[in-house]
Design an enzyme around this catalytic site. Structure first.
Site, PDB file in Angstrom:
ATOM      1  N   GLU A 215       0.833  -1.207   0.000  1.00 47.02           N
ATOM      2  CA  GLU A 215       0.000   0.000   0.000  1.00 47.02           C
ATOM      3  C   GLU A 215       0.869   1.259   0.000  1.00 47.02           C
ATOM      4  O   GLU A 215       0.657   2.191  -0.778  1.00 47.02           O
ATOM      5  CB  GLU A 215      -0.899   0.030   1.256  1.00 47.02           C
ATOM      6  CG  GLU A 215      -1.982  -1.023   1.282  1.00 47.02           C
ATOM      7  CD  GLU A 215      -1.542  -2.337   1.905  1.00 47.02           C
ATOM      8  OE1 GLU A 215      -0.322  -2.632   1.924  1.00 47.02           O
ATOM      9  OE2 GLU A 215      -2.412  -3.087   2.370  1.00 47.02           O
ATOM     10  N   GLY A 270       6.218  -1.904  14.572  1.00 47.61           N
ATOM     11  CA  GLY A 270       5.442  -0.867  13.874  1.00 47.61           C
ATOM     12  C   GLY A 270       4.379  -0.241  14.769  1.00 47.61           C
ATOM     13  O   GLY A 270       4.221   0.987  14.815  1.00 47.61           O
ATOM     14  N   ARG A 271       3.661  -1.069  15.513  1.00 47.01           N
ATOM     15  CA  ARG A 271       2.565  -0.540  16.339  1.00 47.01           C
ATOM     16  C   ARG A 271       3.071   0.140  17.603  1.00 47.01           C
ATOM     17  O   ARG A 271       2.281   0.644  18.397  1.00 47.01           O
ATOM     18  CB  ARG A 271       1.592  -1.672  16.677  1.00 47.01           C
ATOM     19  CG  ARG A 271       2.223  -2.889  17.310  1.00 47.01           C
ATOM     20  CD  ARG A 271       1.268  -4.067  17.306  1.00 47.01           C
ATOM     21  NE  ARG A 271       1.845  -5.308  17.810  1.00 47.01           N
ATOM     22  CZ  ARG A 271       2.553  -6.169  17.078  1.00 47.01           C
ATOM     23  NH1 ARG A 271       2.800  -5.897  15.815  1.00 47.01           N
ATOM     24  NH2 ARG A 271       3.014  -7.278  17.601  1.00 47.01           N
ATOM     25  N   GLU A 356      -2.966  -6.718  17.248  1.00 49.19           N
ATOM     26  CA  GLU A 356      -1.818  -7.293  16.544  1.00 49.19           C
ATOM     27  C   GLU A 356      -0.841  -7.880  17.578  1.00 49.19           C
ATOM     28  O   GLU A 356      -0.123  -8.833  17.294  1.00 49.19           O
ATOM     29  CB  GLU A 356      -1.126  -6.213  15.688  1.00 49.19           C
ATOM     30  CG  GLU A 356      -0.400  -6.775  14.482  1.00 49.19           C
ATOM     31  CD  GLU A 356       0.014  -5.719  13.473  1.00 49.19           C
ATOM     32  OE1 GLU A 356      -0.415  -5.781  12.313  1.00 49.19           O
ATOM     33  OE2 GLU A 356       0.784  -4.806  13.845  1.00 49.19           O
ATOM     34  N   LYS A 507      -1.217 -11.193   2.552  1.00 50.69           N
ATOM     35  CA  LYS A 507      -0.332 -10.414   1.676  1.00 50.69           C
ATOM     36  C   LYS A 507       0.169 -11.291   0.527  1.00 50.69           C
ATOM     37  O   LYS A 507       0.212 -10.878  -0.625  1.00 50.69           O
ATOM     38  CB  LYS A 507       0.876  -9.898   2.462  1.00 50.69           C
ATOM     39  CG  LYS A 507       0.567  -8.817   3.471  1.00 50.69           C
ATOM     40  CD  LYS A 507       1.874  -8.311   4.091  1.00 50.69           C
ATOM     41  CE  LYS A 507       1.605  -7.440   5.300  1.00 50.69           C
ATOM     42  NZ  LYS A 507       2.815  -7.014   5.993  1.00 50.69           N
TER      43      LYS A 507
HETATM   44  O1  F6P Z   1       0.778  -5.783   7.816  1.00 53.36           O
HETATM   45  C1  F6P Z   1       0.952  -5.386   9.136  1.00 53.36           C
HETATM   46  C2  F6P Z   1       2.155  -4.502   9.300  1.00 53.36           C
HETATM   47  O2  F6P Z   1       3.322  -5.227   9.106  1.00 53.36           O
HETATM   48  C3  F6P Z   1       2.147  -3.818  10.648  1.00 53.36           C
HETATM   49  O3  F6P Z   1       2.694  -4.577  11.634  1.00 53.36           O
HETATM   50  C4  F6P Z   1       2.886  -2.564  10.349  1.00 53.36           C
HETATM   51  O4  F6P Z   1       2.658  -1.563  11.299  1.00 53.36           O
HETATM   52  C5  F6P Z   1       2.314  -2.207   8.985  1.00 53.36           C
HETATM   53  O5  F6P Z   1       2.132  -3.448   8.347  1.00 53.36           O
HETATM   54  C6  F6P Z   1       3.151  -1.309   8.153  1.00 53.36           C
HETATM   55  O6  F6P Z   1       4.437  -1.822   7.946  1.00 53.36           O
HETATM   56  P1  F6P Z   1       5.601  -0.914   7.401  1.00 53.36           P
HETATM   57  O7  F6P Z   1       5.836   0.198   8.376  1.00 53.36           O
HETATM   58  O8  F6P Z   1       6.785  -1.814   7.264  1.00 53.36           O
HETATM   59  O9  F6P Z   1       5.171  -0.365   6.065  1.00 53.36           O
END
Ligand code: F6P
Length: 544
Positions: A215, A270-271, A356, A507
């Site tokens: 995305e 990430g979270r 998560e 994914k």
């Molecule tokens: O798909 C989940 C995830 O991996 C989360 O854990 C993470 O916060 C998000 O996608 C975005 O990931 P990134 O910062 O690597 O783009």
């Protein structure tokens, strides 16, 4: 490594089960009537937050047994291991050190033989210098115009925290700058976020820990085209794009100069990253001093979590109460209702953080868990929520424990309205706890046939979290409170709260389906019958 016994077979769990049998029918009316000191005893203050947990379906014995469970499950030892930089994220063999992101300069946390605190502060200093330059107008776009618009492109942890914090701290932000947040791969998200912006005055922050997320990379490519279509020169990228990532190689490959990259480390999930470089948009909005105040709020809660005994430890108590309802009362969800319009995105942010982290089906040793793990977190700001779904919480058949969050002083000049807001907050917690009996309804002269409809059973538990004002410091403390509550729950269940393998399969399958949607002719499809039919239908009906 010693293998922990299955949870349900432990003495402490069995003791809680037996205790649950004894107290499950105790009413909050009776508990309060028998104990005038309850509210005072079952409340505490930490890091500028006040927690009243007296309206929970617990007795002193429940709390004693929950604390014993925490000790037996080694919550404190796992917490200490986290602060010491040990690799407690076992399935990814990583340290878990979001607490290092807000540690003061004189702290020391060593990972793989290296103190990480100097690097953390070097990045914060670089972010501060960049933010100051941008806020003062000294950072110019490619054609010499100052930047007026900042668009954060990221998803999940690289989006929800920045978006939530921007809204939460809007009162502290620079109103001459416009901020937008683009996450969804739906092209409408990017188009709508940028349609009224001038590319000459727009900076894109590409936020992605991995710099591979479909995305984010797709939206970043759209942003690049959007910028270059208007500015017509590859060199413009250097002035209109910065990256927040752990992956310098991929950043460079995308065409962003690594001088314009703000880094972080694999030990930041990430979270758990809104206070890392991922918070650059927050820092630009509220300024480096306010950002540091937010970090100080996080840190104050970290210090409390690290040092307070289980019985007086706010995040541990919140985590243990979540376990109590999830595993003994069979509650499936926890509602989080901030009485603050500015915290509209807080429940969404918490969803990722909690779900998560603790939506796991095997324990740290890879064995199936023998009890229920992570509850569903959800919510909306009050008072809006009162007029939509509170009906079910008050009179439905499901038990939904609710965290209610309020601030004593308003940010808005409409102080009278703040009194109305807070009156509603207190009233809801009171109504949920104590309800209204049939006798009370009848005493109001209600037609006896209608009495049952108007009865409120009560005994709907709440945590009441109050802060003085929704400041950067308070927001930091609040987020850290929930981070460590999630940690506590995960430690009780002995699961890895810091991996997220559950997002991978979808994914991989999407990558396989993408070419099947657009391939010429009739591609051979080898999915199940339902997926094949859906793909064929889409191929028939998709627009140009
Ligand atoms: O798909 C989940 C995830 O991996 C989360 O854990 C993470 O916060 C998000 O996608 C975005 O990931 P990134 O910062 O690597 O783009």
């Amino acid at each position: 490594m010693t293998v922990k016994p299955a949870l349900a077979a432990t003495t402490e769990w069995e003791a809680l089960e037996a205790h649950y049998g004894r107290v499950k029918n105790e009413t909050l009316r009776a508990l309060f009537a028998a104990d005038p000191g309850r509210a005072e005893r079952l409340s505490l203050e930490a890091a500028g937050l006040f927690l009243d947990y007296s309206k929970n379906r617990v007795t002193d014995e429940t709390l004693r047994l929950l604390a014993a469970l925490a000790r037996a499950r080694g919550v404190e030892a796992r917490r200490d291991a986290m602060f010491a930089g040990e690799k407690i994220n076992v399935s990814e063999n990583r340290a878990v050190l979001h607490v290092a992101l807000r540690a003061p300069r004189d702290w020391k946390i060593v990972v793989d033989g290296e103190d990480v605190i100097p690097e953390v502060h070097a990045v914060l200093d670089k972010m501060a210098a960049f933010s100051d330059k941008l806020r003062s107008g000294a950072w110019k776009g490619h054609t010499g115009k100052p930047i007026k618009n900042v668009v954060n492109i990221g998803i999940g942890g690289s989006h929800l925290g920045p978006e939530m914090a921007y809204r939460a701290l809007h009162g502290f932000s620079d109103k001459t700058l416009t901020f937008r947040f683009v996450a969804n791969v739906d092209g409408a998200a990017f188009t709508e976020a940028t349609q009224d912006l001038d590319p000459h005055e727009t900076l894109f922050i590409v936020a992605s820990k991995t710099f591979t997320t479909l995305e984010t990379m797709t939206n970043a490519a759209a942003a690049r085209r959007w910028t270059l279509d208007a500015l017509g020169d590859e060199k413009a990228v250097a002035k209109h794009f910065v990256a927040l990532s752990t992956n310098a190689e991929a950043v460079e490959k995308f065409g962003i100069d690594t001088a314009n990259m703000f880094g972080f480390w694999d030990w930041v999930g990430g979270r758990y990253s809104m206070d890392s470089a991922i918070g650059l948009s927050t820092m630009i909005a509220i300024g480096p001093d306010n950002f540091r105040a937010m970090l100080a709020g996080f840190h104050a809660m970290d210090v409390h979590f690290k040092s307070a005994p289980v019985e007086r430890n706010m995040p541990m108590l919140m985590g243990l109460l979540a376990v109590w309802y999830n595993d003994f009362f069979g509650a499936q969800t926890i509602g989080v209702m901030p009485y603050s319009a500015n915290l509209a995105r807080f429940p969404a942010y918490l969803q990722q953080m909690q779900m998560e982290s603790n939506g796991k089906h095997v324990d740290m040793d890879g064995r199936p868990v023998d009890v229920q793990t992570g509850p569903v977190y959800w919510g909306e700001p009050g008072t809006d929520a009162q007029h939509s779904f509170y009906q079910l919480i008050h009179q439905g058949t499901k038990l939904i424990p609710v965290d209610m969050i309020g601030f004593c002083a308003p940010l808005s000049p409409l102080a009278d309205q703040h009194d109305l807001l807070m009156a509603n907050l207190f009233a809801q917690a009171e109504a949920l706890a104590f309800g209204k009996t049939a006798a009370e309804v009848a005493a109001e002269g209600v037609d006896p046939a209608h009495v049952p409809f108007r009865v409120f059973e009560g005994d709907r538990p709440t945590n009441m979290i109050l802060a003085d004002r929704l400041t950067p410091h308070a927001l930091g403390a609040l987020v850290a409170l929930y981070e460590h509550s999630a940690f506590t729950q995960g430690a009780i269940w002995n699961i890895d709260s810091f991996d997220q393998w559950g997002v991978e399969l979808g994914k991989v399958l999407a990558k396989r389906i993408i070419p099947e949607l657009t391939a010429a002719g009739e591609p051979a499809l080898a999915h199940d019958g339902s997926t094949n039919a859906l793909i064929r239908r889409y191929r028939r009906l998709r627009g140009g």
